[in-house]
Design an enzyme around this catalytic site. Structure first.
Site, PDB file in Angstrom:
ATOM      1  N   PRO A   1       0.793  -1.229   0.000  1.00 36.63           N
ATOM      2  CA  PRO A   1       0.000   0.000   0.000  1.00 36.63           C
ATOM      3  C   PRO A   1       0.825   1.278   0.000  1.00 36.63           C
ATOM      4  O   PRO A   1       1.856   1.364   0.657  1.00 36.63           O
ATOM      5  CB  PRO A   1      -0.813  -0.111   1.302  1.00 36.63           C
ATOM      6  CG  PRO A   1      -0.067  -1.076   2.150  1.00 36.63           C
ATOM      7  CD  PRO A   1       0.573  -2.044   1.204  1.00 36.63           C
ATOM      8  N   ASN A   2       0.316   2.231  -0.753  1.00 34.84           N
ATOM      9  CA  ASN A   2       0.866   3.588  -0.876  1.00 34.84           C
ATOM     10  C   ASN A   2       2.107   3.681  -1.761  1.00 34.84           C
ATOM     11  O   ASN A   2       2.562   4.776  -2.070  1.00 34.84           O
ATOM     12  CB  ASN A   2       1.163   4.214   0.509  1.00 34.84           C
ATOM     13  CG  ASN A   2      -0.102   4.368   1.330  1.00 34.84           C
ATOM     14  OD1 ASN A   2      -1.016   5.066   0.904  1.00 34.84           O
ATOM     15  ND2 ASN A   2      -0.185   3.695   2.465  1.00 34.84           N
TER      16      ASN A   2
ATOM     17  N   ARG B   1       4.676  10.917  -2.624  1.00 38.56           N
ATOM     18  CA  ARG B   1       4.504  10.575  -1.223  1.00 38.56           C
ATOM     19  C   ARG B   1       5.772  10.880  -0.418  1.00 38.56           C
ATOM     20  O   ARG B   1       6.822  10.283  -0.686  1.00 38.56           O
ATOM     21  CB  ARG B   1       4.242   9.069  -1.198  1.00 38.56           C
ATOM     22  CG  ARG B   1       4.226   8.474   0.133  1.00 38.56           C
ATOM     23  CD  ARG B   1       4.251   6.963   0.057  1.00 38.56           C
ATOM     24  NE  ARG B   1       4.070   6.480   1.404  1.00 38.56           N
ATOM     25  CZ  ARG B   1       4.372   5.262   1.805  1.00 38.56           C
ATOM     26  NH1 ARG B   1       4.860   4.391   0.947  1.00 38.56           N
ATOM     27  NH2 ARG B   1       4.188   4.918   3.038  1.00 38.56           N
TER      28      ARG B   1
ATOM     29  N   TYR C   1      11.016   8.956   0.917  1.00 38.08           N
ATOM     30  CA  TYR C   1      11.005   7.903  -0.110  1.00 38.08           C
ATOM     31  C   TYR C   1      11.652   8.317  -1.434  1.00 38.08           C
ATOM     32  O   TYR C   1      11.753   7.497  -2.350  1.00 38.08           O
ATOM     33  CB  TYR C   1       9.561   7.435  -0.344  1.00 38.08           C
ATOM     34  CG  TYR C   1       8.950   6.828   0.903  1.00 38.08           C
ATOM     35  CD1 TYR C   1       9.428   5.626   1.408  1.00 38.08           C
ATOM     36  CD2 TYR C   1       7.924   7.474   1.594  1.00 38.08           C
ATOM     37  CE1 TYR C   1       8.894   5.078   2.566  1.00 38.08           C
ATOM     38  CE2 TYR C   1       7.376   6.928   2.751  1.00 38.08           C
ATOM     39  CZ  TYR C   1       7.867   5.731   3.233  1.00 38.08           C
ATOM     40  OH  TYR C   1       7.347   5.177   4.381  1.00 38.08           O
TER      41      TYR C   1
ATOM     42  N   ASN D   1       8.196  -5.516  -1.247  1.00 38.60           N
ATOM     43  CA  ASN D   1       8.088  -4.376  -0.338  1.00 38.60           C
ATOM     44  C   ASN D   1       6.632  -4.354   0.119  1.00 38.60           C
ATOM     45  O   ASN D   1       5.757  -3.837  -0.578  1.00 38.60           O
ATOM     46  CB  ASN D   1       8.476  -3.056  -1.012  1.00 38.60           C
ATOM     47  CG  ASN D   1       8.492  -1.908  -0.014  1.00 38.60           C
ATOM     48  OD1 ASN D   1       7.975  -2.038   1.095  1.00 38.60           O
ATOM     49  ND2 ASN D   1       9.078  -0.791  -0.399  1.00 38.60           N
TER      50      ASN D   1
ATOM     51  N   ALA E   1       3.378  -0.944   4.712  1.00 35.34           N
ATOM     52  CA  ALA E   1       2.840  -0.985   6.085  1.00 35.34           C
ATOM     53  C   ALA E   1       2.489  -2.410   6.533  1.00 35.34           C
ATOM     54  O   ALA E   1       2.592  -2.724   7.728  1.00 35.34           O
ATOM     55  CB  ALA E   1       1.612  -0.085   6.174  1.00 35.34           C
TER      56      ALA E   1
ATOM     57  N   GLU F   1      13.129  -9.173   1.127  1.00 32.31           N
ATOM     58  CA  GLU F   1      12.344  -8.070   1.716  1.00 32.31           C
ATOM     59  C   GLU F   1      13.072  -6.760   1.421  1.00 32.31           C
ATOM     60  O   GLU F   1      14.263  -6.633   1.726  1.00 32.31           O
ATOM     61  CB  GLU F   1      12.225  -8.297   3.226  1.00 32.31           C
ATOM     62  CG  GLU F   1      11.486  -7.170   3.945  1.00 32.31           C
ATOM     63  CD  GLU F   1      11.395  -7.396   5.472  1.00 32.31           C
ATOM     64  OE1 GLU F   1      11.710  -8.504   5.958  1.00 32.31           O
ATOM     65  OE2 GLU F   1      11.016  -6.434   6.155  1.00 32.31           O
TER      66      GLU F   1
ATOM     67  N   HIS G   1      12.934  -2.446   1.674  1.00 31.09           N
ATOM     68  CA  HIS G   1      12.349  -1.181   2.126  1.00 31.09           C
ATOM     69  C   HIS G   1      13.188  -0.049   1.565  1.00 31.09           C
ATOM     70  O   HIS G   1      14.426  -0.084   1.663  1.00 31.09           O
ATOM     71  CB  HIS G   1      12.287  -1.096   3.655  1.00 31.09           C
ATOM     72  CG  HIS G   1      11.441  -2.173   4.238  1.00 31.09           C
ATOM     73  ND1 HIS G   1      10.068  -2.161   4.120  1.00 31.09           N
ATOM     74  CD2 HIS G   1      11.762  -3.328   4.861  1.00 31.09           C
ATOM     75  CE1 HIS G   1       9.586  -3.257   4.679  1.00 31.09           C
ATOM     76  NE2 HIS G   1      10.591  -3.986   5.130  1.00 31.09           N
TER      77      HIS G   1
ATOM     78  N   ARG H   1      13.580   5.108  11.982  1.00 32.60           N
ATOM     79  CA  ARG H   1      12.302   5.822  12.003  1.00 32.60           C
ATOM     80  C   ARG H   1      11.506   5.468  13.266  1.00 32.60           C
ATOM     81  O   ARG H   1      12.095   5.188  14.303  1.00 32.60           O
ATOM     82  CB  ARG H   1      11.552   5.517  10.700  1.00 32.60           C
ATOM     83  CG  ARG H   1      12.360   5.956   9.463  1.00 32.60           C
ATOM     84  CD  ARG H   1      11.625   5.667   8.180  1.00 32.60           C
ATOM     85  NE  ARG H   1      10.344   6.377   8.125  1.00 32.60           N
ATOM     86  CZ  ARG H   1       9.359   6.083   7.272  1.00 32.60           C
ATOM     87  NH1 ARG H   1       9.515   5.095   6.406  1.00 32.60           N
ATOM     88  NH2 ARG H   1       8.239   6.768   7.296  1.00 32.60           N
TER      89      ARG H   1
HETATM   90  C1  DQA Z   1       8.441   1.100   3.458  1.00 33.51           C
HETATM   91  C2  DQA Z   1       8.569   1.369   4.967  1.00 33.51           C
HETATM   92  C3  DQA Z   1       7.242   1.087   5.673  1.00 33.51           C
HETATM   93  O1  DQA Z   1       7.381   1.323   7.072  1.00 33.51           O
HETATM   94  C4  DQA Z   1       6.163   2.007   5.144  1.00 33.51           C
HETATM   95  O2  DQA Z   1       4.920   1.687   5.738  1.00 33.51           O
HETATM   96  C5  DQA Z   1       6.080   2.000   3.655  1.00 33.51           C
HETATM   97  C6  DQA Z   1       7.291   1.894   2.857  1.00 33.51           C
HETATM   98  C7  DQA Z   1       9.719   1.493   2.693  1.00 33.51           C
HETATM   99  O3  DQA Z   1       9.837   1.097   1.543  1.00 33.51           O
HETATM  100  O4  DQA Z   1      10.570   2.211   3.235  1.00 33.51           O
HETATM  101  O5  DQA Z   1       4.991   2.181   3.096  1.00 33.51           O
HETATM  102  O6  DQA Z   1       8.221  -0.281   3.260  1.00 33.51           O
END
Ligand code: DQA
Length: 143
Positions: free
Chosen positions: A9-10, A17, A22, A73, A76, A97, A99, A106
């Site tokens: 998501p997002n 964003r 990011y 990725n 959340a 995984e 990020h 953070r």
């Molecule tokens: C994320 C880090 C997560 O905590 C966050 O909710 C994201 C992006 C990252 O790519 O840094 O949506 O996975």
């Protein structure tokens, strides 16, 4: 070799964003980066993004059924989704995984990952280049 690159998501709003966290690469830019890297490595990628947990679970089932490695990725969901973890745990091929941000620098809640225990490895905090690094590692293993 085919790799699924799955985004939660997002992440479709990359570039818009919180760019201070990011970066300025858009989601389309991320897809292009993965596709260009795959072409260079002689592998194939299928890059997807969803804001719907059930859709992500279905994609992980698809990867499990076809023995495909996954660069994930989970955004959340990383921090709370037992459903995504249980789906990812069914993979027999590698799970990387990723990020974009350094989640350990953070908020406290981002330090916990439901996925790290079942992942082959992690790439964290290296921006969108983390995806390219994950693909390089997978291609090197296959080659
Ligand atoms: C994320 C880090 C997560 O905590 C966050 O909710 C994201 C992006 C990252 O790519 O840094 O949506 O996975």
């Amino acid at each position: 070799m085919k790799v699924l690159v799955l985004n939660g998501p997002n992440l479709g709003r990359l570039g818009l964003r919180e760019p201070g966290i990011y970066g300025s690469t858009t989601y389309a830019g991320l897809v292009a980066l993965c596709e260009d890297t795959a072409e260079e490595l002689g592998i194939s990628v299928d890059v997807r993004q969803t804001d719907h947990e059930g859709e992500m679970v279905g994609w992980l089932h698809e990867a499990a059924d076809h023995g495909l490695p996954v660069v994930l990725n989970a955004a959340a969901w990383t921090h709370y989704s037992v459903a995504v973890r249980d789906a990812a745990a069914q993979l027999e091929a590698d799970l990387i995984e990723v990020h974009i941000s350094n989640v350990h620098k953070r908020e406290e809640f981002r330090k916990e990952s439901y996925l790290s225990e079942i992942a082959t490895g992690l790439v964290v905090g290296l921006g969108v280049q983390g995806y390219a690094l994950a693909l390089r590692w997978l291609a090197g293993k296959a080659g």
